[in-house]
Design an enzyme around this catalytic site. Structure first.
Site, mmCIF file in Angstrom:
data_model
loop_
_atom_site.group_PDB
_atom_site.id
_atom_site.type_symbol
_atom_site.label_atom_id
_atom_site.label_comp_id
_atom_site.label_asym_id
_atom_site.label_seq_id
_atom_site.Cartn_x
_atom_site.Cartn_y
_atom_site.Cartn_z
ATOM 1 N N GLY A 1 0.781 -1.230 0.000
ATOM 2 C CA GLY A 1 0.000 0.000 0.000
ATOM 3 C C GLY A 1 0.814 1.282 0.000
ATOM 4 C CG ASN B 1 1.911 3.127 -5.807
ATOM 5 O OD1 ASN B 1 2.310 4.135 -6.384
ATOM 6 N ND2 ASN B 1 2.523 1.956 -5.908
ATOM 7 C CB ILE C 1 -10.527 -5.060 -13.577
ATOM 8 C CG1 ILE C 1 -9.529 -4.318 -12.685
ATOM 9 C CG2 ILE C 1 -11.883 -4.376 -13.527
ATOM 10 C CD1 ILE C 1 -9.884 -4.304 -11.215
ATOM 11 C CG ASN D 1 -2.796 -0.820 -13.289
ATOM 12 O OD1 ASN D 1 -2.758 -1.074 -12.077
ATOM 13 N ND2 ASN D 1 -2.002 -1.437 -14.162
ATOM 14 C CG HIS E 1 2.810 -2.108 -15.415
ATOM 15 N ND1 HIS E 1 2.413 -3.334 -14.918
ATOM 16 C CD2 HIS E 1 3.945 -2.323 -16.120
ATOM 17 C CE1 HIS E 1 3.268 -4.257 -15.328
ATOM 18 N NE2 HIS E 1 4.196 -3.674 -16.057
HETATM 19 C C1 GAR Z 1 3.704 -1.345 -7.177
HETATM 20 O O1 GAR Z 1 5.042 -1.374 -7.604
HETATM 21 C C2 GAR Z 1 2.764 -1.320 -8.356
HETATM 22 O O2 GAR Z 1 3.253 -0.578 -9.443
HETATM 23 C C3 GAR Z 1 2.710 -2.782 -8.706
HETATM 24 O O3 GAR Z 1 2.619 -3.441 -7.450
HETATM 25 C C4 GAR Z 1 3.330 -2.660 -6.483
HETATM 26 C C5 GAR Z 1 2.426 -2.430 -5.298
HETATM 27 O O4 GAR Z 1 3.096 -1.760 -4.257
HETATM 28 N N1 GAR Z 1 1.592 -3.077 -9.565
HETATM 29 C C6 GAR Z 1 1.633 -4.006 -10.519
HETATM 30 O O5 GAR Z 1 2.594 -4.720 -10.706
HETATM 31 C C7 GAR Z 1 0.373 -4.114 -11.374
HETATM 32 N N2 GAR Z 1 0.623 -4.888 -12.543
HETATM 33 P P1 GAR Z 1 2.306 -1.009 -3.105
HETATM 34 O O6 GAR Z 1 1.246 -1.979 -2.558
HETATM 35 O O7 GAR Z 1 3.342 -0.691 -2.075
HETATM 36 O O8 GAR Z 1 1.671 0.224 -3.691
#
Ligand code: GAR
Length: 204
Positions: free
Chosen positions: A12, A14, A94, A108, A110
């Site tokens: 979490g 982000n 989704i 999203n 990425h």
């Molecule tokens: C982040 O690096 C995000 O970009 C990635 O998962 C991580 C979550 O971190 N998302 C993906 O790979 C989607 N394809 P967080 O829970 O600390 O935000």
């Protein structure tokens, strides 16, 4: 006021960047209605609760099959009826019906420069493992709209990050988060909330 639902699966960070940006005024006109996780143990849920944001878990494991989960998830989202759904490290596909119902209203983040290192199997730390394996010297992050494909929707913003000698996947992941993800995602939400990136008319 842009009402958003943030979907998460893990740490979490982000989500934290979004909440911090709302608190310090980098994101304006925006309210987080709810945080939804597919994982009851996600640290992201605690981050939301510490911020007094309704946080709930909807796990595919609690349903007899994926179709039942997809239906429940889509119904829940329709009830909440946010203006925007933000996938902030959400590692579940989704449901197609949700993409239809919220066309042009799901974004999203990425952790790579799409169309590199994206698609099925490219999520979380794996993305950085693959980038290091390939030997790229520049990677980064992308914010994009979600369509029926995997990481194929229209790109909103991207930021490049240099790979450094001796990087491990974990070190690279952290640099991509700090230099790109935590900047791009709040910026995109603020741009949408303030009309610089238009959303389609609401049909719900
Ligand atoms: C982040 O690096 C995000 O970009 C990635 O998962 C991580 C979550 O971190 N998302 C993906 O790979 C989607 N394809 P967080 O829970 O600390 O935000």
């Amino acid at each position: 006021m842009l009402k958003i639902v943030v979907c998460v699966s893990g740490g979490g960070t982000n989500l934290q960047a979004i909440m911090d940006a709302i608190d310090n005024g980098k994101i304006t006109n925006t309210e987080i209605m709810a945080v939804i996780s597919n994982n009851a143990h996600a640290k992201a849920l605690n981050r939301a609760r510490n911020h007094n944001i309704p946080a709930l878990c909807l796990s595919p494991k609690s349903y007899p099959d994926r179709a039942a989960f997809n239906e429940a998830f889509t119904e829940k989202m329709k009830k909440l009826s946010p203006d925007l759904i933000v996938l902030a490290g959400f590692l579940v596909a989704i449901p197609p019906a949700m993409v239809d119902a919220f066309e042009g209203r799901i974004i999203n983040i990425h952790p790579a420069l799409i169309p590199s290192f994206c698609g099925v199997g490219y999520y979380g730390l794996h993305v950085h493992e693959k980038a290091l394996e390939y030997g790229v010297k520049v990677t980064g992050a992308t914010v994009h709209f979600v369509d029926q494909g995997m990481d194929t929707g229209r790109i909103i913003s991207q930021k490049a990050v240099y790979v450094q000698e001796g990087d491990t996947p974990e070190v690279l992941q952290r640099r991509v988060m700090e230099e790109a993800e935590w900047v791009l995602l709040p910026q995109a939400i603020d741009d949408i909330a303030n009309g610089r990136i238009p959303l389609p008319k609401k049909n719900l």
